[in-house]
Design an enzyme around this catalytic site. Structure first.
Site, mmCIF file in Angstrom:
data_model
loop_
_atom_site.group_PDB
_atom_site.id
_atom_site.type_symbol
_atom_site.label_atom_id
_atom_site.label_comp_id
_atom_site.label_asym_id
_atom_site.label_seq_id
_atom_site.Cartn_x
_atom_site.Cartn_y
_atom_site.Cartn_z
ATOM 1 N N HIS A 119 6.620 33.449 -43.224
ATOM 2 C CA HIS A 119 6.647 32.712 -44.496
ATOM 3 C C HIS A 119 8.083 32.492 -44.958
ATOM 4 C CE1 HIS A 119 7.143 36.907 -45.710
ATOM 5 N NE2 HIS A 119 7.602 36.489 -46.891
ATOM 6 N N HIS A 157 10.491 34.374 -42.294
ATOM 7 C CA HIS A 157 10.620 35.778 -41.887
ATOM 8 C C HIS A 157 9.257 36.445 -41.884
ATOM 9 C CE1 HIS A 157 10.926 35.821 -46.261
ATOM 10 N NE2 HIS A 157 10.476 37.062 -46.221
HETATM 11 C C1 SIN Z 1 9.448 40.189 -47.643
HETATM 12 O O1 SIN Z 1 8.806 39.333 -47.076
HETATM 13 O O2 SIN Z 1 10.119 39.942 -48.631
HETATM 14 C C2 SIN Z 1 9.425 41.623 -47.145
HETATM 15 C C3 SIN Z 1 10.152 41.768 -45.850
HETATM 16 C C4 SIN Z 1 10.153 43.194 -45.361
HETATM 17 O O3 SIN Z 1 9.649 44.081 -46.056
HETATM 18 O O4 SIN Z 1 10.663 43.432 -44.279
#
Ligand code: SIN
Length: 299
Positions: A104, A261
């Site tokens: 996302h 990510h």
């Molecule tokens: C997020 O998507 O903001 C969290 C990413 C993570 O906890 O690694």
């Protein structure tokens, strides 16, 4: 371009660099911030190790050097600072969904989704819990001319579907260690260009993600799905990605305007706690709209 106040080491072909030579727990001068920002624009996500003991107020001060704070729907900030949010999964939550556990771009269903996100590691599992990132400039640039031209003119509808009443993150159904609250004001559909122009690099990036994009504008969900599925796969091709293995006290910054990510949910039985801050981004700039919008977006 050379850096004088920091060291920058690329960690993968697709994106990502580790930055050294800077202590984020102390106030920083404008030249150092300018170098970090340049490294961020060049590498899309940057990582700083060894920032142990960084407080919520240190994190807010550091993030504030890069622009105004964003609005975080569905999650409450800490008492120490409203823009520093606890992201946690408890040891006894087993294989329940992890916050951020699908590809996302943060809060991309908002009218002005975040530019940068800051994430600081507070407690880590003994293994796992890495975060992956994928370069959306490359996802766009490696498509055929014909498909790029088609996508340049398309817009897509977004919806905060994982926070709907029947979904994983409605209230504190999952992620018990976090302060997740229903937020009706963020449940409206939003429309964004499928290709967005980055206000600082001027490059075009693919902007569609499986977590929050639901269909193309004026097209049914059933008609949209085959092309969306192709774009979601294109967006996360291995060669566009990097994978960051957290160490205690590490801090990440990523640019949601040109990256997706994914928080890997592979540490059931162990606790992971992070602190997250987002900055307000511009309304995504469509191809052809960039000439008059770019100055406004530079923060
Ligand atoms: C997020 O998507 O903001 C969290 C990413 C993570 O906890 O690694």
């Amino acid at each position: 371009m050379a850096h004088h106040r920091i060291t920058v080491e690329r960690i993968a072909g697709g994106c990502g660099a580790e930055i050294g030579g800077v202590d984020l727990r102390r106030p920083l001068d404008p030249d150092t911030i300018a170098e970090i920002r340049r490294a961020l624009v060049e590498n899309l996500c940057v990582f700083f190790r060894g920032q142990d003991g960084m407080t919520d107020l240190d994190q807010a001060r550091f993030a504030g050097y890069f622009g105004p704070f964003g609005r975080d729907p569905f999650v409450e900030g800490e008492a120490t600072h409203p823009n520093v949010v606890k992201v946690a999964k408890e040891a006894d939550e087993g294989d329940k969904p992890t916050f951020g556990g699908s590809w996302h771009s943060d809060w991309s269903f908002l009218e002005t989704p975040p530019s940068f996100t800051f994430l600081h590691a507070r407690e880590l599992p003994p293994f796992g819990g890495d975060t992956m990132f994928s370069n959306q400039y490359l996802a766009y640039e490696t498509l055929s001319d014909g498909l790029r031209r088609t996508l340049d003119g398309l817009r897509a509808v977004y919806w905060a579907k994982s926070y709907a009443k029947s979904a994983a993150f409605f209230d504190n159904r999952n992620a018990r260690g976090m302060k997740v609250r229903h937020d009706e004001t963020a449940m409206a559909e939003m429309v964004h260009p499928v290709v967005r122009v980055h206000p600082e690099s001027g490059r075009r990036a693919l902007f569609a993600n499986d977590a929050y994009t639901v269909r193309f504008e004026n097209v049914t969900q059933r008609e949209s799905q085959p092309l969306l599925d192709f774009l979601y796969a294109q967006a996360v091709r291995s060669e566009f990605t990097c994978r960051f293995t957290w160490s205690p006290g590490a801090m990440a910054i990523w640019d949601n305007r040109c990256l997706q990510h994914y928080a890997i949910n592979d540490y059931g039985g162990h606790r992971r706690e992070m602190r997250r801050t987002t900055l307000r981004g511009e309304k995504p700039i469509a191809v052809g709209e960039d000439d008059n919008r770019r100055p406004v977006a530079a923060q």
